[in-house]
Scaffold this active site. Sequence first.
Site, PDB file in Angstrom:
ATOM      1  N   SER A 158       0.828  -1.198   0.000  1.00  0.00           N
ATOM      2  CA  SER A 158       0.000   0.000   0.000  1.00  0.00           C
ATOM      3  C   SER A 158       0.873   1.264   0.000  1.00  0.00           C
ATOM      4  O   SER A 158       1.666   1.461  -0.924  1.00  0.00           O
ATOM      5  CB  SER A 158      -0.969  -0.033   1.190  1.00  0.00           C
ATOM      6  OG  SER A 158      -1.924   1.001   1.112  1.00  0.00           O
ATOM      7  N   HIS A 168      -8.287   0.969  -1.218  1.00  0.00           N
ATOM      8  CA  HIS A 168      -8.177  -0.194  -2.099  1.00  0.00           C
ATOM      9  C   HIS A 168      -9.550  -0.782  -2.423  1.00  0.00           C
ATOM     10  O   HIS A 168      -9.773  -1.985  -2.329  1.00  0.00           O
ATOM     11  CB  HIS A 168      -7.249  -1.244  -1.481  1.00  0.00           C
ATOM     12  CG  HIS A 168      -5.887  -0.698  -1.170  1.00  0.00           C
ATOM     13  ND1 HIS A 168      -5.000  -0.319  -2.163  1.00  0.00           N
ATOM     14  CD2 HIS A 168      -5.279  -0.422   0.010  1.00  0.00           C
ATOM     15  CE1 HIS A 168      -3.906   0.160  -1.593  1.00  0.00           C
ATOM     16  NE2 HIS A 168      -4.054   0.118  -0.274  1.00  0.00           N
TER      17      HIS A 168
END
Length: 294
Positions: A74, A176
């Site tokens: 991430s 996400h």
Amino acid sequence: MSRASEWFGEKMRAFVFPGQGGGVVEPAAELLPAIRRVVGDSIPDQVKMFARAAWDADESRTLDVKPDVVAGHSLGEYGAAYAAGCFDLETGLWLVAQRDRFLAEAAEECPGGMVAILKADPAEVEEALGDAGGPVVANYNSPRQTVVSGLRGALGDAVSRVRGRKIPLNVSFAAHSPYVAAAGEKMRGVLDAAEFYVPRVPIVSAADGSILTTAESVREALKGQMVAPVRWVKVVETLAKMRVEEWVELGGGGVLTRMLKDFELPSLKGITFEDLRARLPQQAQNLLPRKEGE
């Protein structure tokens, strides 16, 4: 740059960088002038996390501890790209500051959250969520850990249908997932405006485990990473195929190294950068056998 086929078959060392699970620490005093030039006196948490990752990456170079490949989870993908030399410090700080701002705007427009589910098979999580347009899998972290993103009102009901231990994450957005698509579109424009350089070492994409070796492939991967799920399982699989024997986790926290135990890969060991420092008096060059000629 070597062809991908040439990386397999050699013993490799990886640097890996955690996302927000790495925790927040105040930036080193030496970095504050650069940070304040870019973001001012109010420093967002994501910028602090990136600054810690960049500080570790810079220190690793002074210690002459070098990776053969890098990867990030991430937000950690920005640390990985910096460590690979894809952009300079101030560019990285600016990119991450914009990412933080766009996600904060997404949290106001579509309040959401994320919940980690432990001790549950990812396929069971997918089946329980279904495909009705509600909460979705955001992170495939390990064979025993999955993270779900969704809007605040629907998230609790969705994860209640999943077996396993649930841990709400300290975020107010559904990262996400399609719920931050607007933030992702804004980030694409920011990334297009930044200058990227060819990575000095390959980067394993957290979107699909592919190996990135060009400036444009890194830029494109970062464009999609805010919305796409993090497939860390695929990252670990790629590192294992590349015969990475040990990874060093930079950026603090040790969360990825702890998670590595879920994979049951005796050929791949993990160590934090803090533990690496403790080993350096016993000669850092013995961390891994280096290739001939290095």
